[in-house]
Design an enzyme around this catalytic site. Structure first.
Site, PDB file in Angstrom:
ATOM      1  CB  ALA A  80      -0.910  -0.011   1.229  1.00 32.79           C
ATOM      2  N   GLY A 125       0.011  -5.096   0.435  1.00 32.67           N
ATOM      3  CA  GLY A 125      -1.009  -4.995  -0.593  1.00 32.67           C
ATOM      4  C   GLY A 125      -0.622  -5.657  -1.895  1.00 32.67           C
ATOM      5  CD  GLU A 128      -3.449  -7.480   1.891  1.00 33.96           C
ATOM      6  OE1 GLU A 128      -4.195  -7.669   2.852  1.00 33.96           O
ATOM      7  OE2 GLU A 128      -2.912  -6.380   1.654  1.00 33.96           O
ATOM      8  CD  GLU A 148       0.025  -6.143   5.677  1.00 32.45           C
ATOM      9  OE1 GLU A 148      -0.434  -6.130   4.529  1.00 32.45           O
ATOM     10  OE2 GLU A 148       0.611  -7.142   6.172  1.00 32.45           O
TER      11      GLU A 148
END
Length: 275
Positions: A80, A125, A128, A148
């Site tokens: 992210a 991310g 993911e 994270e």
């Protein structure tokens, strides 16, 4: 469908290349290791919505498979966008998470196969995003992880759901709790990656070869097979079997089913139309 939706000029953070039914979608923010900014997420939504709209007989099924990869040579998607997240409050963070979760659900619901071609970092991310794809092919330089907790965060784009589905509950817990990175060989051993290739060029070539093989099958049948697997995943056996039976029933409504069975009986190659 507006054909401009596959025009690379329609995007500033993505590159799209449609060639013989295979769409290569490249996240292209090399200066940020292809981090998933809000703009990237918005453009991913736009691109995958366009792909979804193209997957009909009326549209001619111009896309039969998708390769998702990253530009710049160092990362698939590093994660992210931390710079953007640093200024978010709880509500805006939840909106950001849900918008990217929406993209991953779009990928899962596409009636065409999607391969994540991972070269370099697929962290947070990025991991993911890869997990939402049907297959993950990796180069030997690939690294995976859900880091994270190093930032006081938790996975927000589906990692806590899809990573256990791929590798099992115990390994997923260990990877998420420790924020440990794993290389391509370990990803293959765990079942996170389907294949490992020596180089980026071989990685992309292998992904393309697989999608070309699938493109020769009945398009609607491939989509129904994907739907059936998704409908059964994580559900009790009886519910999974019901999802499979419904997909099986729907296949019998297609012209391609009649063509495929006739071609088999007549010992000839099937000419699928996508109807």
């Amino acid at each position: 469908m507006d054909s401009s939706t596959f025009d690379p000029g329609s995007y500033s953070t993505l590159k799209l290349d449609l060639d013989e039914g295979i769409l290569t979608l490249t996240v292209d923010r090399p200066e940020a290791l292809n981090a998933l900014s809000q703009q990237v997420v918005s453009e991913l939504w736009k691109a995958f919505t366009a792909i979804q709209d193209s997957c009909t007989h009326d549209a001619g099924w111009p896309v039969r498979g998708v390769i998702v990869t990253g530009g710049g040579g160092k990362a698939f998607v590093a994660g992210a966008d931390i710079r953007e997240m640093a200024s978010m409050g709880p509500d805006s963070a939840a909106e950001y998470a849900r918008s990217m979760q929406g993209v991953t659900l779009l990928i899962e619901k596409l009636p065409v196969p999607v391969i994540a071609a991972v070269d370099g970092f697929a962290l947070g991310g990025g991991c993911e995003l890869a997990l939402a794809c049907d297959f993950i092919y990796a180069s030997e330089a690939a690294q995976f992880g859900q880091p994270e907790v190093n930032l006081g965060l938790v996975p927000g784009f589906g990692g806590s759901v899809r990573l256990p589905q791929r590798v099992g509950l115990g390994p997923a817990r260990e990877l998420i709790y420790t924020a440990r990175r794993i290389d391509a060989a370990e990803a293959l051993r765990l079942g996170l990656a389907n294949r490992v290739l020596p180089s980026r060029d071989e990685l992309l070539a292998a992904a393309r070869e697989t999608l070309q093989e699938i493109a020769g099958k009945a398009p609607a049948a491939v989509g129904l097979a994907k739907q059936s697997i998704a409908g059964a995943t994580g559900r009790p056996t009886n519910q999974g079997l019901e999802a499979e039976a419904e997909a099986f029933r729907e296949a019998f409504t297609t012209d391609d089913m009649r063509e495929g069975t006739a071609a088999f009986l007549e010992k000839r190659k099937a000419a699928f139309t996508g109807k």
